[in-house]
Enzyme design. Sequence first.
Site: not given
Ligand code: GLY
Length: 579
Positions: A389, A407, A409, A460-461, A481-482
């Site tokens: 991201t 992002t 993803n 999401s994070s 960093g997901g």
């Molecule tokens: N795809 C990572 C997020 O949305 O946090």
Amino acid sequence: MQKLFKFILITMHVVAFTAIHARAQDEYQLPNYSSRDGFVPVVGKNGMVSVRETIAAKIGAEILEKGGNAVDAAAAIGFALAVTYPQAGNIGGGGFMVVHLADKNETVAIDYREMSAGKARHDLYVVDDKVDQKLAKYSRQSSGVPGTVAGMALAIEKYGTMSLQDVLEPAYRLAKDGFEVYTQLEMSLARSKERLGADPAAAKVFYKADGSNYRTGEILKQEDLAWSLKQIMDNGTDAFYKGEIAERIAADMAANDGLITMDDMAAYKVYEREPVMGTYKGYTIATMPPPSSGGMHMIQMMNMLENDDLKSKGHNSAATLHLYIESMRQAYADRSLYAGDPSFFDIPVDKIIDKEYAAEIRARIPMDRARDSSEVAPTKNLAYESPETTHFSVMDKYGNAVSNTYTLNFGFGNGIMAANTGILLNNELDDFDHEPYKPDANGNISGKANAQEPHKRPRSSMTPTIVFKDDKPFLITGSPGGGTIINTVFQTVMNVLEFDMNVAAASSKPRINHQWMPDMTTIESGVSQDTLNILKDMGHKFNYGSRTLGSTNSIVYRDGYFYGAHDPRSMNAATIGIN
Ligand code: GLY
């Protein structure tokens, strides 16, 4: 007599010098960051950009230099990264932007997260009773309707001073005329060749006609992407959501079992939301609300630790890391049950960020031992979330600030380019829980909050954040960093607010990550062996030095200066101060 005259003259000089010097000190102050931290930030007097890729950073800096505001610069950076940083920059993905507007003293959170298609359903990727990972991650069915064009357009039209056309122009030029491939792009493209090379449209753009790789310094042109950007310049967002670009995306989907139709494209909606707000020792935090889980869980962890004197326990000491791990364990357990799209599920944000709830869960942390994750909240494992991201931070001389994370993803999304558009497609729908209504090994049925439904946004994070001091933006930060994003941003903010580090040091210190399940802490290299020994004796399970966590782009404003830093974990990032 002569002596007296000389004495008077010297005294007059001394008085005059002292007065001038005092006035000069009133008028300006030298930059002042704490160099004891061992890292030095970039300094600017009239604004700052910090971006994951240098060409896009320069575009943002030029706009600020010419008097544009932070939103102008942010939108231009967002579009430019779609060309120069195709790993995560995009117009085929989505994200979140927190904007502070100085003249209105207002902060807004723009949600331009991708949205699932009308034909989506909770078991979309379940084949023969098993999740088909290829379908969930690498097919057109993994793509949500992209939100980036709508998000950037809303920001610029409502809060910018330039036109949508003007902020698209640099990106269009870069796509049409090309730019010099930089080392990290060369590496990313070479590493992703199996995936990108398998898609005819992507292969044609990212590799040479003979199939060989672009090398550092060679020119990469993206003609189809230039066409798409020009369509938006000439016809606005309608070109993307209702016009020729929508037609090409829908045709590409229809020809390849994808779900997105013209109706889905036209139904896309960008939301302006109230940021989720918190406080920490006199600072105010504005960050991203659901469908991102990032903001509320970062505030939850800060609330849990606000009454611990972490500073006297010491930065990255065993006592502090123990408290971090146990707070992360709790926050991510809550996240697995409660985070999702607020239009579909009543998310208890107020409870999660409540200081009394924080005190209650803090009191459950034993100081002498690690807990087992099953003690905290037994339920199902969380799905893998890609760390690819990108974040950028911008502040201008007018007092406006933008914190943006967006992002596709995975790096390059699902690796598929919609034919004749030059647009890489996201695989954001993989962020939904794929088997939400099936009991897990513990017999718990969960995931309703984050089950895929038609026209829903996946959890999401992403945690774009603005921290305020005395009502003015003080720290702007965020990270890719997901699932690890929340913990990276949390530690960066704590490094500045609790440990008084300058922004470069705050970005550089070793980080940790624990996500409740699996019960394992990742610890970056740089933490002392003594500390690791104590944590191990307490029962913590960890892997040490196996990978890096996050890649922040941050700015601090204090006493008339902007201090910026990009993460030393990133290659080809840039932070530029405006003077
Ligand atoms: N795809 C990572 C997020 O949305 O946090």
